[in-house]
Design a protein around this motif. Structure first.
Motif, mmCIF file in Angstrom:
data_model
loop_
_atom_site.group_PDB
_atom_site.id
_atom_site.type_symbol
_atom_site.label_atom_id
_atom_site.label_comp_id
_atom_site.label_asym_id
_atom_site.label_seq_id
_atom_site.Cartn_x
_atom_site.Cartn_y
_atom_site.Cartn_z
ATOM 1 N N VAL A 1 0.853 -1.188 0.000
ATOM 2 C CA VAL A 1 0.000 0.000 0.000
ATOM 3 C C VAL A 1 0.885 1.233 0.000
ATOM 4 C CG1 VAL A 1 -1.918 -1.127 1.211
ATOM 5 C CG2 VAL A 1 -0.140 0.033 2.529
ATOM 6 N N GLY A 2 0.289 2.358 -0.395
ATOM 7 C CA GLY A 2 1.063 3.599 -0.435
ATOM 8 C C GLY A 2 0.190 4.802 -0.681
ATOM 9 N N THR A 3 0.757 5.782 -1.359
ATOM 10 C CA THR A 3 0.078 7.063 -1.529
ATOM 11 C C THR A 3 -1.013 7.037 -2.591
ATOM 12 O OG1 THR A 3 1.807 7.726 -3.096
ATOM 13 C CG2 THR A 3 2.114 8.352 -0.790
ATOM 14 N N ASP A 4 -1.114 5.956 -3.371
ATOM 15 C CA ASP A 4 -2.154 5.907 -4.408
ATOM 16 C C ASP A 4 -3.499 5.468 -3.853
ATOM 17 O OD1 ASP A 4 -1.596 3.278 -3.905
ATOM 18 O OD2 ASP A 4 -1.032 2.755 -5.966
ATOM 19 N N GLY A 5 -3.570 5.113 -2.557
ATOM 20 C CA GLY A 5 -4.833 4.734 -1.944
ATOM 21 C C GLY A 5 -5.298 3.340 -2.282
ATOM 22 N N LEU A 6 -4.461 2.548 -2.919
ATOM 23 C CA LEU A 6 -4.826 1.196 -3.338
ATOM 24 C C LEU A 6 -4.037 0.149 -2.556
ATOM 25 C CD1 LEU A 6 -4.805 1.694 -7.224
ATOM 26 C CD2 LEU A 6 -6.809 1.686 -5.729
ATOM 27 N N ALA A 7 -4.617 -1.034 -2.439
ATOM 28 C CA ALA A 7 -3.909 -2.205 -1.923
ATOM 29 C C ALA A 7 -3.661 -3.135 -3.095
ATOM 30 C CB ALA A 7 -4.730 -2.896 -0.842
ATOM 31 N N HIS A 8 -2.394 -3.424 -3.356
ATOM 32 C CA HIS A 8 -2.018 -4.247 -4.503
ATOM 33 C C HIS A 8 -1.612 -5.629 -4.014
ATOM 34 C CE1 HIS A 8 -1.975 -0.658 -7.080
ATOM 35 N NE2 HIS A 8 -1.314 -0.057 -6.102
ATOM 36 N N LEU A 9 -2.308 -6.652 -4.527
ATOM 37 C CA LEU A 9 -1.961 -8.038 -4.219
ATOM 38 C C LEU A 9 -1.003 -8.545 -5.283
ATOM 39 C CD1 LEU A 9 -2.462 -10.566 -2.452
ATOM 40 C CD2 LEU A 9 -4.299 -11.166 -4.049
ATOM 41 N N PRO B 1 5.565 -9.529 -12.332
ATOM 42 C CA PRO B 1 5.852 -8.115 -12.063
ATOM 43 C C PRO B 1 4.605 -7.284 -11.775
ATOM 44 C CG PRO B 1 6.075 -8.574 -14.401
ATOM 45 C CD PRO B 1 5.864 -9.894 -13.733
ATOM 46 N N ASP B 2 3.482 -7.618 -12.404
ATOM 47 C CA ASP B 2 2.263 -6.838 -12.241
ATOM 48 C C ASP B 2 1.398 -7.428 -11.133
ATOM 49 O OD1 ASP B 2 2.912 -5.116 -14.364
ATOM 50 O OD2 ASP B 2 2.126 -6.552 -15.832
ATOM 51 N N PRO B 3 0.623 -6.590 -10.452
ATOM 52 C CA PRO B 3 -0.229 -7.092 -9.371
ATOM 53 C C PRO B 3 -1.345 -7.987 -9.889
ATOM 54 C CG PRO B 3 -0.671 -4.771 -9.784
ATOM 55 C CD PRO B 3 0.521 -5.122 -10.601
ATOM 56 N N LEU B 4 -1.726 -8.984 -9.083
ATOM 57 C CA LEU B 4 -2.844 -9.855 -9.422
ATOM 58 C C LEU B 4 -4.173 -9.140 -9.247
ATOM 59 C CD1 LEU B 4 -1.644 -13.064 -7.530
ATOM 60 C CD2 LEU B 4 -1.398 -12.580 -9.975
ATOM 61 N N LEU B 5 -4.203 -8.218 -8.278
ATOM 62 C CA LEU B 5 -5.448 -7.554 -7.931
ATOM 63 C C LEU B 5 -5.118 -6.230 -7.252
ATOM 64 C CD1 LEU B 5 -8.598 -7.910 -7.703
ATOM 65 C CD2 LEU B 5 -8.188 -8.887 -5.437
ATOM 66 N N SER B 6 -5.926 -5.204 -7.539
ATOM 67 C CA SER B 6 -5.776 -3.904 -6.887
ATOM 68 C C SER B 6 -7.132 -3.477 -6.341
ATOM 69 C CB SER B 6 -5.250 -2.847 -7.864
ATOM 70 O OG SER B 6 -3.942 -3.178 -8.302
ATOM 71 N N LEU B 7 -7.154 -3.135 -5.049
ATOM 72 C CA LEU B 7 -8.395 -2.755 -4.381
ATOM 73 C C LEU B 7 -8.320 -1.303 -3.929
ATOM 74 C CD1 LEU B 7 -8.857 -5.876 -2.077
ATOM 75 C CD2 LEU B 7 -9.895 -5.484 -4.301
ATOM 76 N N ARG B 8 -9.413 -0.569 -4.111
ATOM 77 C CA ARG B 8 -9.482 0.799 -3.627
ATOM 78 C C ARG B 8 -9.743 0.756 -2.117
ATOM 79 N NH1 ARG B 8 -7.551 5.523 -4.314
ATOM 80 N NH2 ARG B 8 -7.823 5.157 -6.579
ATOM 81 N N VAL B 9 -8.766 1.240 -1.333
ATOM 82 C CA VAL B 9 -8.880 1.255 0.117
ATOM 83 C C VAL B 9 -9.355 2.613 0.616
ATOM 84 C CG1 VAL B 9 -7.621 0.969 2.290
ATOM 85 C CG2 VAL B 9 -7.060 -0.470 0.330
#
Length: 508
Positions: free
Chosen positions: A383-391, A397-405
């Motif tokens: 998680v970070g400043t983009d407000g998302l949680a990346h699985l 290299p790319d995330p499997l899933l991105s959730l808006r937190v």
């Protein structure tokens, strides 16, 4: 009391062997003793209530059902034999099918009472720290699960290089717990940015300071609680230490302190309690030109170092650790890397190595927190400043899933220690969002409002021993202890299988 003394015969002139003497002289002593008067007393008691109770079995001829005696045969119920023959094949088929099924793999039956509520059971704070406007920058549970420690410092903009702070601990099992009075208060000359309890010695706490120093405190001491420290030496960090952790050392049973800071250094320290200092045993430097696929870094001008903002250790592979950076890049690193770092020497007593092995797709801003899944060796969340949680998977290299937190920053994330598909995230809006990846909806399964007036939540930690406790550190200087519901702590059927299925998906 009378005593006969044989040696008195010779003194009286008597001889035991002489037949001519018929007089024997005896020496007799008399002694006596008297005890103090013995007082006796008699008392009687009478119970207030008397009760008698008895049972009586029915006569044998009144019994409705009687078990057969040993060796006695009873006539079968009409049609029972035919019914058992008819259903035998069906029952055997179903039992064989159940024996091969994996529907309940990893599912443990909970015999305890079900708790359907989520509640804040403690709101801890140190009045002196709150008066100074200090924020809770890190929390850590002891290995026993009964003590929570919190570090006070600052995360928002400003210069606090000379501001004093403290580390506080509360024992939640202590009778008469006072939420406004910590059991231990450790005064520190600089703001504390990170904290970590020793994994097996509940009195040892490692801390990273804003000044770049690393300290180990021993709360069992009565005077000076500092067991060892780096001091401001040529080996220590020059920038704030945003992460500290305990990792296995080279000797069996030894634990060393890991520290990481915004200067791009990841250092390992051996605790020398006799000398009262931390000795640098190994070091790593993250340099832009040595980072794989560093296209995101090449756009950034300035220092050649990759500033470390977060770090996570793999519970599955002791050689692997993950690093989050100020530029939004996440790196997979190795403790066994032998490539020399391309960083200019800065007086370190050890040779720095380049640990980066693989880079993941960069984010739009600093990565504030990382955590590896305790249930799958290849999964982690960032998680970070983009407000998302990346699985993420370590294999892609790319995330499997991105959730808006959150619409704001996300400062912390932790996987549940008991639910494979559940993790919690701390937001800049004063909320903790809990997500269940097993649900069809990607909305939070629970939202915990810290009631801080919208001030950020900077850190959170699940209790390693008590699965239903979650500690949350807030910008207003408070630490909330949450009691979680059974739904958020008890593993459901096929949850591990669903996580495995998720990990095997290919990122789009």
């Amino acid at each position: 009391m009378k005593l006969w003394m044989p040696w008195a015969l010779s003194r009286c002139g008597g001889n035991r062997n002489s037949l001519h003497r018929n007089r024997v002289c005896l020496l007799v002593f008399q002694r006596g003793c008297q005890t103090r008067p013995v007082h006796t007393a008699q008392a009687e008691i009478q119970p207030l209530l008397n009760a008698d109770n008895g049972t009586q079995t029915d006569p044998q001829d009144h019994l409705i059902y009687q078990l057969p005696l040993k060796g006695e045969l009873r006539p079968e119920s009409p049609g029972l034999r035919d019914f058992l023959h008819r259903v035998e094949d069906m029952v055997v088929k179903e039992l064989s099918s159940n024996a091969k099924s994996h529907a309940f793999d990893g599912f443990d039956v909970n015999w305890e009472d079900q708790n359907e509520t989520v509640s804040c059971i403690h709101c801890l704070h140190h009045p002196s720290a709150q008066e100074k406007g200090l924020q809770v920058t890190s929390v850590s549970w002891s290995c026993t699960g009964s003590v929570i420690a919190c570090a006070f410092g600052r995360v928002d903009d400003g210069d606090w290089s000379t501001e004093k702070s403290c580390v506080c601990t509360w024992n939640l099992d202590r009778r008469g717990l006072n939420p406004k009075r910590p059991d231990t208060v450790i005064d520190v000359a600089r703001p504390v940015m990170s904290l970590s309890f020793h994994p097996s010695q509940p009195s040892l706490i490692a801390g990273g300071l804003y000044s770049g120093e690393v300290v180990v405190w021993d709360t069992n001491r009565t005077q000076d609680l500092i067991l060892a420290q780096t001091g401001m030496s040529t080996d220590s960090h020059r920038e704030p230490v945003y992460q500290v952790a305990w990792v296995p050392g080279p000797r069996r049973g030894e634990m060393v302190v890991l520290s990481a800071g915004s200067g791009g250094r990841v250092l390992l320290w051996t605790v020398d309690s006799d000398e009262g200092r931390l000795v640098l045993s190994a070091g790593f430097a993250l340099v832009r030109q040595q980072v794989p696929h560093n296209s995101a870094l090449s756009k950034n001008r300035g220092s050649s170092n990759v500033g470390v903002t977060s770090l996570a250790l793999s519970p599955w592979d002791l050689d692997t650790f993950l690093v989050g950076s100020e530029s939004g890049l996440v790196l997979k690193c190795s403790f066994s890397a032998q490539t020399l770092a391309a960083a200019p020497p800065d007086g370190e007593s050890v040779t720095l190595r380049a640990p980066a092995q693989f880079s993941f797709s960069p984010r739009g801003g600093p990565v504030h927190s990382l955590h590896c899944s305790p249930f799958h060796r290849n999964l982690f969340v960032s998680v970070g400043t983009d407000g998302l949680a990346h699985l993420h998977s370590l294999l892609q290299p790319d995330p499997l899933l991105s959730l808006r937190v959150s619409d704001s920053y996300v400062f912390g994330v932790r996987w549940s220690p008991t639910r494979p598909l559940l993790f919690a995230a701390a937001t800049g809006q004063g909320l903790v969002q809990i997500f269940d990846l097993g649900r069809k909806s990607l909305r939070p399964a629970a939202t915990l409002d810290q009631l801080t007036g919208g001030q950020p939540v900077y850190c959170l930690e699940f209790n390693p021993r008590r699965k239903d406790l979650l500690a949350v550190g807030n910008a207003d200087g408070s630490v909330n202890i949450w009691h979680l519901s059974t739904e958020l702590t008890e593993q459901g059927p096929r949850e591990t299988a669903k996580l495995e299925q998720l990990a095997n998906e290919v990122a789009e």
